[in-house]
Scaffold this motif. Structure first.
Motif, PDB file in Angstrom:
ATOM      1  N   SER A   4       0.819  -1.207   0.000  1.00 23.98           N
ATOM      2  CA  SER A   4       0.000   0.000   0.000  1.00 23.98           C
ATOM      3  C   SER A   4       0.855   1.260   0.000  1.00 23.98           C
ATOM      4  O   SER A   4       0.372   2.343  -0.303  1.00 23.98           O
ATOM      5  CB  SER A   4      -0.933   0.009   1.209  1.00 23.98           C
ATOM      6  OG  SER A   4      -0.177   0.015   2.397  1.00 23.98           O
ATOM      7  N   ASN A   5       2.119   1.120   0.355  1.00 21.18           N
ATOM      8  CA  ASN A   5       3.005   2.274   0.407  1.00 21.18           C
ATOM      9  C   ASN A   5       4.437   1.766   0.238  1.00 21.18           C
ATOM     10  O   ASN A   5       4.850   0.843   0.924  1.00 21.18           O
ATOM     11  CB  ASN A   5       2.850   2.989   1.755  1.00 21.18           C
ATOM     12  CG  ASN A   5       3.584   4.308   1.806  1.00 21.18           C
ATOM     13  OD1 ASN A   5       4.540   4.543   1.080  1.00 21.18           O
ATOM     14  ND2 ASN A   5       3.145   5.183   2.698  1.00 21.18           N
ATOM     15  N   CYS A  33       3.818   5.372   7.906  1.00 20.62           N
ATOM     16  CA  CYS A  33       2.539   6.015   7.637  1.00 20.62           C
ATOM     17  C   CYS A  33       2.765   7.517   7.513  1.00 20.62           C
ATOM     18  O   CYS A  33       3.566   8.096   8.244  1.00 20.62           O
ATOM     19  CB  CYS A  33       1.547   5.743   8.767  1.00 20.62           C
ATOM     20  SG  CYS A  33       1.050   4.022   8.839  1.00 20.62           S
ATOM     21  N   GLN A  34       2.059   8.112   6.617  1.00 17.85           N
ATOM     22  CA  GLN A  34       2.182   9.554   6.431  1.00 17.85           C
ATOM     23  C   GLN A  34       1.304  10.267   7.459  1.00 17.85           C
ATOM     24  O   GLN A  34       0.158   9.898   7.674  1.00 17.85           O
ATOM     25  CB  GLN A  34       1.735   9.929   5.020  1.00 17.85           C
ATOM     26  CG  GLN A  34       1.869  11.394   4.719  1.00 17.85           C
ATOM     27  CD  GLN A  34       1.459  11.700   3.283  1.00 17.85           C
ATOM     28  OE1 GLN A  34       1.018  10.830   2.556  1.00 17.85           O
ATOM     29  NE2 GLN A  34       1.594  12.950   2.906  1.00 17.85           N
TER      30      GLN A  34
END
Length: 104
Positions: A62-63, A68-69
């Motif tokens: 997913s990234n 996590c941003q």
């Protein structure tokens, strides 16, 4: 399904391109249809190759960065300066932008 069947399904014909173009009411000539057929067939073959890769045990990505941003708070701000924004408009009246009439 055999590899031969899959390979046959990944070939798009010029006739199929012309039929889709007709249904979509697009003007596509014979030479362009042949080029489109070759290009789409190549993309489908690539997708077939990617589909044959064994991805057992691989988690979906997913990234690309494993972090996590941070997201900003979703807070409404009312900092629009109407006078400043409308100062560059060609025509303004009563706080509204005036535009040329396009429909009679």
């Amino acid at each position: 399904m055999s590899q031969q069947t899959l390979a046959a399904e990944s070939n798009v014909s010029r006739k199929e391109i012309l039929e889709v173009a007709r249904l979509a009411r697009l003007g596509v000539d014979e030479d362009t249809a042949s080029s489109y057929a070759d290009d789409i067939s190549d993309v489908l073959k690539l997708m077939q190759t990617l589909g044959s890769v064994d991805t057992t045990g691989i988690k979906p990505l997913s990234n690309i960065h494993e972090v996590c941003q941070d997201l900003r708070a979703d807070v409404a701000k009312y900092d629009i300066n109407r006078e400043r924004n409308q100062s560059v408009a060609p025509a303004v009246e009563a706080g509204l932008y005036l535009v040329p009439q396009v429909i009679e």
